[in-house]
Design an enzyme around this catalytic site. Structure first.
Site, PDB file in Angstrom:
ATOM      1  N   LYS A  87       0.859  -1.198   0.000  1.00 44.25           N
ATOM      2  CA  LYS A  87       0.000   0.000   0.000  1.00 44.25           C
ATOM      3  C   LYS A  87       0.889   1.240   0.000  1.00 44.25           C
ATOM      4  O   LYS A  87       1.761   1.398   0.861  1.00 44.25           O
ATOM      5  CB  LYS A  87      -0.890  -0.036   1.238  1.00 44.25           C
ATOM      6  CG  LYS A  87      -2.104   0.842   1.161  1.00 44.25           C
ATOM      7  CD  LYS A  87      -2.992   0.573   2.368  1.00 44.25           C
ATOM      8  CE  LYS A  87      -4.263   1.371   2.324  1.00 44.25           C
ATOM      9  NZ  LYS A  87      -5.010   1.240   3.580  1.00 44.25           N
TER      10      LYS A  87
HETATM   11  O1  G3P Z   1      -9.397   2.500   4.225  1.00 46.31           O
HETATM   12  C1  G3P Z   1      -9.196   3.811   4.621  1.00 46.31           C
HETATM   13  C2  G3P Z   1      -9.654   3.990   5.998  1.00 46.31           C
HETATM   14  O2  G3P Z   1      -8.886   3.296   6.920  1.00 46.31           O
HETATM   15  C3  G3P Z   1      -9.918   5.375   6.395  1.00 46.31           C
HETATM   16  O3  G3P Z   1     -11.118   5.296   7.037  1.00 46.31           O
HETATM   17  O4  G3P Z   1     -12.885   6.017   8.530  1.00 46.31           O
HETATM   18  O5  G3P Z   1     -10.488   6.669   8.980  1.00 46.31           O
HETATM   19  O6  G3P Z   1     -11.760   7.688   7.103  1.00 46.31           O
HETATM   20  P1  G3P Z   1     -11.574   6.484   7.961  1.00 46.31           P
END
Ligand code: G3P
Length: 218
Positions: A87
């Site tokens: 990633k």
């Molecule tokens: O996959 C991306 C993720 O981990 C971010 O999610 O909810 O932190 O915006 P969030």
């Protein structure tokens, strides 16, 4: 549509895997920190454990932000397990690193995508997945789903194999809307997948069936 779970929590990964519908896992340094996983050796062990639990792709994020550093880290991550996907953040050296890994047949997931132009660039570099963060766009009054639509349109105009991995999915409607648009993959917390189970008519219907069965078999 592939379902990935966006967590480093082993219990949740196991629960999703046991459900039989899990296609992969995405992680990031914040999710690792949330589980209290720190230190390179522990992080590496954690990735290996995740790979043993699930059958599909497991995204492991590089920390370096320069080309040489990303290549070194990414090669070490990819060597851990055949399911590892490297990633890489959407930055200039990240694009160079994606191209490098793509040429070597190593899978990549370009993360922190917030525009269709970024997705196009990552696809041209040969990314296996692009990860547009829809929830974080919604957080700043910008339509995250619209971004998925835009990327879908662009990718369908050409012959990119790059898969749209809708990330930062926050709720079950996000998942369904991404499915309607045609995102190849969604990644979100376990609750987003379990939300698909819920309907009050299913619950009341089942209760009625069981009550009628009990009455007629009393
Ligand atoms: O996959 C991306 C993720 O981990 C971010 O999610 O909810 O932190 O915006 P969030």
């Amino acid at each position: 549509m592939k379902f990935f779970i966006d967590t480093a929590n082993l219990a949740q990964i196991k629960e999703a895997q046991d459900l039989g519908v899990l296609d992969g896992v995405t992680t990031n340094p914040s999710l690792m920190a949330k589980e209290g996983i720190s230190g390179q050796a522990n992080v590496i062990e954690h990735y290996k454990t995740i790979c043993e639990i699930v059958d599909g792709d497991v995204s492991a994020e590089v920390i370096a932000t320069d080309f040489e550093g990303m290549v070194k880290e990414g090669e070490a991550l990819a060597a851990l397990h055949p399911q590892i996907v490297v990633k890489i953040p959407m930055i200039k050296d990240g694009i160079k690193a994606i191209k490098y890994f793509s040429d070597k047949g190593i899978k990549t997931n370009c993360t922190l995508i917030f525009s269709s132009g970024q997705a196009l660039l990552a696809a041209k570099a040969g990314a296996t997945y692009v990860s547009p963060f829809i929830g974080r766009l919604d957080d700043i009054s910008t339509d995250g789903l619209r971004l998925i639509e835009d990327i879908r349109l662009i990718f369908d105009n050409y012959t990119y194999d790059t898969q749209i991995l809708a990330a930062s999915v926050r709720h079950t409607m996000h998942l369904l809307q991404c499915a309607e648009i045609g995102a190849d993959v969604m990644t979100g917390p376990l609750s987003v997948i379990l939300g698909l189970l819920k309907h009050p008519l299913t619950d009341s219907g089942l209760a009625q069936f069981l009550a009628d069965h009990a009455k007629s078999n009393a």
